[in-house]
Design a protein around this motif. Sequence first.
Motif, PDB file in Angstrom:
ATOM      1  N   LEU A 199      -5.388   1.053  -9.982  1.00 17.87           N
ATOM      2  CA  LEU A 199      -4.273   1.887 -10.453  1.00 17.87           C
ATOM      3  C   LEU A 199      -2.945   1.364  -9.925  1.00 17.87           C
ATOM      4  N   ALA A 200      -2.936   1.049  -8.620  1.00 18.47           N
ATOM      5  CA  ALA A 200      -1.701   0.546  -8.004  1.00 18.47           C
ATOM      6  C   ALA A 200      -1.272  -0.753  -8.662  1.00 18.47           C
ATOM      7  N   GLY A 201      -2.273  -1.621  -8.980  1.00 15.42           N
ATOM      8  CA  GLY A 201      -1.965  -2.899  -9.641  1.00 15.42           C
ATOM      9  C   GLY A 201      -1.357  -2.662 -11.019  1.00 15.42           C
ATOM     10  N   LYS A 202      -1.954  -1.745 -11.778  1.00 11.49           N
ATOM     11  CA  LYS A 202      -1.464  -1.447 -13.139  1.00 11.49           C
ATOM     12  C   LYS A 202      -0.042  -0.893 -13.087  1.00 11.49           C
ATOM     13  N   LEU A 203       0.234  -0.098 -12.046  1.00 16.54           N
ATOM     14  CA  LEU A 203       1.561   0.527 -11.948  1.00 16.54           C
ATOM     15  C   LEU A 203       2.594  -0.397 -11.291  1.00 16.54           C
ATOM     16  N   GLY A 204       2.126  -1.560 -10.856  1.00 15.23           N
ATOM     17  CA  GLY A 204       3.046  -2.518 -10.236  1.00 15.23           C
ATOM     18  C   GLY A 204       3.551  -2.067  -8.878  1.00 15.23           C
ATOM     19  N   LEU A 205       2.695  -1.347  -8.168  1.00 15.38           N
ATOM     20  CA  LEU A 205       3.146  -0.800  -6.883  1.00 15.38           C
ATOM     21  C   LEU A 205       2.674  -1.621  -5.681  1.00 15.38           C
ATOM     22  N   VAL A 206       1.841  -2.647  -5.935  1.00 14.42           N
ATOM     23  CA  VAL A 206       1.282  -3.405  -4.816  1.00 14.42           C
ATOM     24  C   VAL A 206       2.417  -4.039  -4.003  1.00 14.42           C
ATOM     25  N   ASP A 207       2.204  -4.055  -2.679  1.00 12.09           N
ATOM     26  CA  ASP A 207       3.173  -4.611  -1.739  1.00 12.09           C
ATOM     27  C   ASP A 207       4.491  -3.831  -1.714  1.00 12.09           C
ATOM     28  N   THR A 208       4.351  -2.514  -1.739  1.00 12.42           N
ATOM     29  CA  THR A 208       5.529  -1.636  -1.598  1.00 12.42           C
ATOM     30  C   THR A 208       5.216  -0.551  -0.569  1.00 12.42           C
ATOM     31  N   TYR A 209       6.285   0.144  -0.141  1.00 15.80           N
ATOM     32  CA  TYR A 209       6.058   1.304   0.729  1.00 15.80           C
ATOM     33  C   TYR A 209       5.368   2.428  -0.050  1.00 15.80           C
ATOM     34  N   VAL A 210       5.796   2.564  -1.322  1.00  7.35           N
ATOM     35  CA  VAL A 210       5.307   3.692  -2.137  1.00  7.35           C
ATOM     36  C   VAL A 210       3.777   3.691  -2.217  1.00  7.35           C
ATOM     37  N   VAL A 211       3.191   2.502  -2.404  1.00 10.49           N
ATOM     38  CA  VAL A 211       1.736   2.440  -2.557  1.00 10.49           C
ATOM     39  C   VAL A 211       1.015   2.842  -1.265  1.00 10.49           C
ATOM     40  N   GLN A 212       1.694   2.669  -0.135  1.00 11.20           N
ATOM     41  CA  GLN A 212       1.078   3.072   1.131  1.00 11.20           C
ATOM     42  C   GLN A 212       1.262   4.567   1.382  1.00 11.20           C
ATOM     43  N   ILE A 213       2.346   5.118   0.817  1.00 19.26           N
ATOM     44  CA  ILE A 213       2.651   6.540   1.053  1.00 19.26           C
ATOM     45  C   ILE A 213       1.833   7.454   0.138  1.00 19.26           C
ATOM     46  N   LEU A 214       1.768   7.104  -1.148  1.00 23.09           N
ATOM     47  CA  LEU A 214       1.189   8.013  -2.155  1.00 23.09           C
ATOM     48  C   LEU A 214      -0.206   8.552  -1.821  1.00 23.09           C
ATOM     49  N   PRO A 215      -1.173   7.679  -1.465  1.00 22.03           N
ATOM     50  CA  PRO A 215      -2.532   8.225  -1.248  1.00 22.03           C
ATOM     51  C   PRO A 215      -2.631   9.171  -0.052  1.00 22.03           C
ATOM     52  N   GLY A 216      -1.663   9.103   0.841  1.00 24.53           N
ATOM     53  CA  GLY A 216      -1.738   9.952   2.035  1.00 24.53           C
ATOM     54  C   GLY A 216      -1.130  11.329   1.853  1.00 24.53           C
ATOM     55  N   ILE A 217      -0.491  11.551   0.716  1.00 20.11           N
ATOM     56  CA  ILE A 217       0.258  12.816   0.554  1.00 20.11           C
ATOM     57  C   ILE A 217      -0.669  14.012   0.403  1.00 20.11           C
ATOM     58  N   ALA A 218      -1.506  13.998  -0.609  1.00 24.54           N
ATOM     59  CA  ALA A 218      -2.415  15.141  -0.813  1.00 24.54           C
ATOM     60  C   ALA A 218      -3.529  15.054   0.213  1.00 24.54           C
ATOM     61  N   ASN A 219      -3.577  16.030   1.112  1.00 26.81           N
ATOM     62  CA  ASN A 219      -4.545  15.973   2.194  1.00 26.81           C
ATOM     63  C   ASN A 219      -5.304  17.300   2.261  1.00 26.81           C
TER      64      ASN A 219
END
Lengths: 335, 282
Positions: free
Chosen positions: B135-155
């Motif tokens: 998903l991150a690859g498709k959205l072009g988010l790899v190697d960004t802060y956003v891709v590291q932040i997003l999965p940790g939000i919903a806990n």
Amino acid sequence: MADVLIQSVTKRYGTVEVVPSLNLEIPEGSFTVLVGPSGCGKSTLLRMIAGLETVSDGKIFIGGTDITHTAPSQRGVAMVFQSYALYPHMSVAENIGFGLRLAGMGKSEMEGRVREAADILQLGPLLDRKPKQLSGGQRQRVAIGRAIVRKPKVFLFDEPLSNLDAALRAQMRVELSELHERLGSTMVYVTHDQVEAMTMADQIVVLNKGHIEQVGAPMHLYNAPATPFVAGFIGSPKMNFLQGPKPWASAPQGALIGIRPEHITLSQTGGQWPATVRHVEHLGGETLVHLDSECVGSLTVKVTGDLSAQAGTTLHASPRPEMLHVFTDGQRVSA
Amino acid sequence: MIRIFPRGTLMPFLFACTVALGVLLPLMMMVTISLNPDEQDILVSMGSLKSFIPETVSFQNYIDVWTDPARPFFRYMMNTAIVTVATLLISITINSMAAFVVAQGSLPGNKMVLLFVVATIAVPAESLVLPQLILAGKLGLVDTYVVQILPGIANALSIFLFFQFFSRIPKDLFEAAELDGFSFFQKYRHIALPLSKPVISAVAILQFLEMWNAYLWPVMVTRGPEVRPLTVAMGAFFGTNQRIPWGDVMAFAVSMAVPVILFFLLMQRQFIASVMSSGVKG
């Protein structure tokens, strides 16, 4: 200030009807007390007026306006809760004024109203304190202050003195009555304590299992209770209900006869009903004597001053005939 | 005779000491090795008591680690801090809101939603990383802060802890607020949130640890030092065929652990209060 009109109001939880169709008029400026045992529906009725419970059927009017489906904050009511319900993280001043701030009131006007309420309730020196730093009585005053600043048409009190000790309760009863005289607002007060009802109300509504048993002035309910339930509920100690097949000769067959403890006299020499003393309670200014009579069953008699009777001794109890309450088919027939 | 240990407390005390040693010894070893500038001495003494007593004490390893241009420590630390703090702020806001709706809202089926959310605690995070990576690859988010932040939000755990806390706030408080004219959001913002400092601390500590120490997801989605966190950078010490510089590794590990310890010390009073209250109050 406004009157409250409750028209055929019903409350159901699923299939359980806790308040069957109920009609009541609360006059403008009155101090009306809803009283009854636990589970009689008095708090539910109050919460329906406040808008915290939905109404299953019927209508509620405040000052002639139908507010049955109006949001609680738009009804012109303010409520004081049994638990005080103060915001623990806010100071006294913030607790009193926060609702006004949310309503968009200007800072100077808001501070003026908070100061005014604090003056009325003698909260001035406590305005910066947090609720946990206050005594029970002070917390209750803050809760009342929060209600006052909103200048509501109707004040609602849900057993506000239940969490206070006896001395403070007596003091707050007087303060609330004085507050009512001062503000002249319509107040609806829920309690299960008939002493609070008798001492504070201009109008008492006695509720039982969701029904209104009787509405009237305190002394009217005391002197002429409409049903045995009201007769037993209003007055302390409770009214005596005479046992036996025909405890009073002139009463109709099958009638229930009641007499208040203060309307019976005791004598050592002679009287209507010989009875054995079971227990004596000395209250200082008066004495409560609990007796067992073979003629009319157990009796409680209130005597002014001290009475040095021992348990087991025989006394003679005589009722004042004009103070007898006679009920047939659950309704009052004469006194 | 005065007893040092009241009856029945000696064995629990010894057990507690053993557990404490088990936790403390590796930490002490990490610190003492990080202060030993002699790599040869470290290798010889490792695993023995001697590793706790370095022959010379120096901060050279720390200086090396902090100033190595090939491994920019403070850049990595900033990356970790950005990802952790951003995740914490967004996560606490969103999770507390979700919990408030479930605890105090009147939406039909909200308790079912909570059950579903809690059930997701049982799903191992590792099983989700591949779909997430695609998903991150498709959205072009790899190697960004956003891709590291997003999965940790919903806990889910955080939602559950907030839910438990909000459910215990007396109903009268919200009813009084309703009469005062608070909207549903204002009840959350002005009543529930200010009261939830203990649970915010607990959630913050748990998520801080989780995010600060995250390794698997960052190693999959970061490529260079621009967004790479400390954990991945530290892992790089072990990825080459060269000899492992244990002094540097330990200095790196200590430097990485200090913010976590400071954060815990800062929040511990509220955290302990939260843990205690969840045990005592019904």
